[in-house]
Scaffold this motif. Sequence first.
Motif, PDB file in Angstrom:
ATOM      1  N   MET A   1       0.813  -1.189   0.000  1.00 45.57           N
ATOM      2  CA  MET A   1       0.000   0.000   0.000  1.00 45.57           C
ATOM      3  C   MET A   1       0.863   1.262   0.000  1.00 45.57           C
ATOM      4  SD  MET A   1      -3.042   0.613  -0.250  1.00 45.57           S
ATOM      5  CE  MET A   1      -4.530   1.237   0.313  1.00 45.57           C
ATOM      6  N   ILE A   2       1.984   1.228   0.742  1.00 44.27           N
ATOM      7  CA  ILE A   2       2.874   2.377   0.809  1.00 44.27           C
ATOM      8  C   ILE A   2       3.537   2.600  -0.552  1.00 44.27           C
ATOM      9  CG2 ILE A   2       4.965   3.281   1.877  1.00 44.27           C
ATOM     10  CD1 ILE A   2       4.173   1.813   4.402  1.00 44.27           C
ATOM     11  N   ILE A   3       3.883   1.516  -1.239  1.00 45.55           N
ATOM     12  CA  ILE A   3       4.530   1.646  -2.546  1.00 45.55           C
ATOM     13  C   ILE A   3       3.564   2.286  -3.546  1.00 45.55           C
ATOM     14  CG2 ILE A   3       5.510   0.331  -4.474  1.00 45.55           C
ATOM     15  CD1 ILE A   3       6.551  -1.666  -2.435  1.00 45.55           C
ATOM     16  N   LYS A   4       2.276   1.896  -3.484  1.00 52.09           N
ATOM     17  CA  LYS A   4       1.285   2.463  -4.397  1.00 52.09           C
ATOM     18  C   LYS A   4       1.127   3.966  -4.148  1.00 52.09           C
ATOM     19  CE  LYS A   4      -3.242   1.482  -6.244  1.00 52.09           C
ATOM     20  NZ  LYS A   4      -4.441   0.662  -6.149  1.00 52.09           N
ATOM     21  N   ALA A   5       1.143   4.395  -2.917  1.00 59.07           N
ATOM     22  CA  ALA A   5       1.019   5.809  -2.579  1.00 59.07           C
ATOM     23  C   ALA A   5       2.241   6.580  -3.073  1.00 59.07           C
ATOM     24  CB  ALA A   5       0.834   5.982  -1.073  1.00 59.07           C
ATOM     25  N   ARG A   6       3.392   5.983  -2.955  1.00 56.24           N
ATOM     26  CA  ARG A   6       4.618   6.631  -3.448  1.00 56.24           C
ATOM     27  C   ARG A   6       4.584   6.781  -4.968  1.00 56.24           C
ATOM     28  NH1 ARG A   6       9.455   3.834   0.085  1.00 56.24           N
ATOM     29  NH2 ARG A   6       8.855   4.773   2.080  1.00 56.24           N
ATOM     30  N   ARG A   7       4.081   5.772  -5.657  1.00 55.07           N
ATOM     31  CA  ARG A   7       3.986   5.840  -7.110  1.00 55.07           C
ATOM     32  C   ARG A   7       3.027   6.952  -7.539  1.00 55.07           C
ATOM     33  NH1 ARG A   7       3.771  -0.437  -9.176  1.00 55.07           N
ATOM     34  NH2 ARG A   7       5.910  -0.939  -8.598  1.00 55.07           N
ATOM     35  N   ILE A   8       1.927   7.071  -6.841  1.00 56.32           N
ATOM     36  CA  ILE A   8       0.957   8.125  -7.157  1.00 56.32           C
ATOM     37  C   ILE A   8       1.572   9.494  -6.914  1.00 56.32           C
ATOM     38  CG2 ILE A   8      -1.249   9.158  -6.471  1.00 56.32           C
ATOM     39  CD1 ILE A   8      -2.268   6.296  -6.009  1.00 56.32           C
ATOM     40  N   ALA A   9       2.288   9.655  -5.802  1.00 55.15           N
ATOM     41  CA  ALA A   9       2.923  10.941  -5.494  1.00 55.15           C
ATOM     42  C   ALA A   9       3.989  11.268  -6.542  1.00 55.15           C
ATOM     43  CB  ALA A   9       3.532  10.895  -4.098  1.00 55.15           C
ATOM     44  N   LEU A  10       4.764  10.265  -6.955  1.00 54.60           N
ATOM     45  CA  LEU A  10       5.789  10.488  -7.982  1.00 54.60           C
ATOM     46  C   LEU A  10       5.159  10.853  -9.324  1.00 54.60           C
ATOM     47  CD1 LEU A  10       8.768  10.421  -8.759  1.00 54.60           C
ATOM     48  CD2 LEU A  10       8.494   7.983  -9.258  1.00 54.60           C
TER      49      LEU A  10
END
Length: 92
Positions: A1-10
């Motif tokens: 879930m944290i990786i998905k949020a980071r991808r969205i922010a990037l």
Amino acid sequence: MIIKARRIALAALLVSGLAGCTHTYPGPAASNFGDANRMTMAAQVVDPDPQYDTLNPPTSGEHSGQAAERYRTDKVKQPVSTSSTQGPGGGS
């Protein structure tokens, strides 16, 4: 879930960074910005296939010879004098 949020922010950061690459000049100059430079460069390019009505301008060897002879004998035709200014009272 944290990786998905980071991808969205990037992805959001990259998209906002790409928005700075567009031209957003205010006013009517936005549509023709840089045209002066392009037109100047285009004016310096020689037409590779020029089309003329006549290949050479009309000339007369006889008239040229007569003018050269008048020049050699110091009998050159004097041009008619013209004035580009008006006398007193002219103008507005």
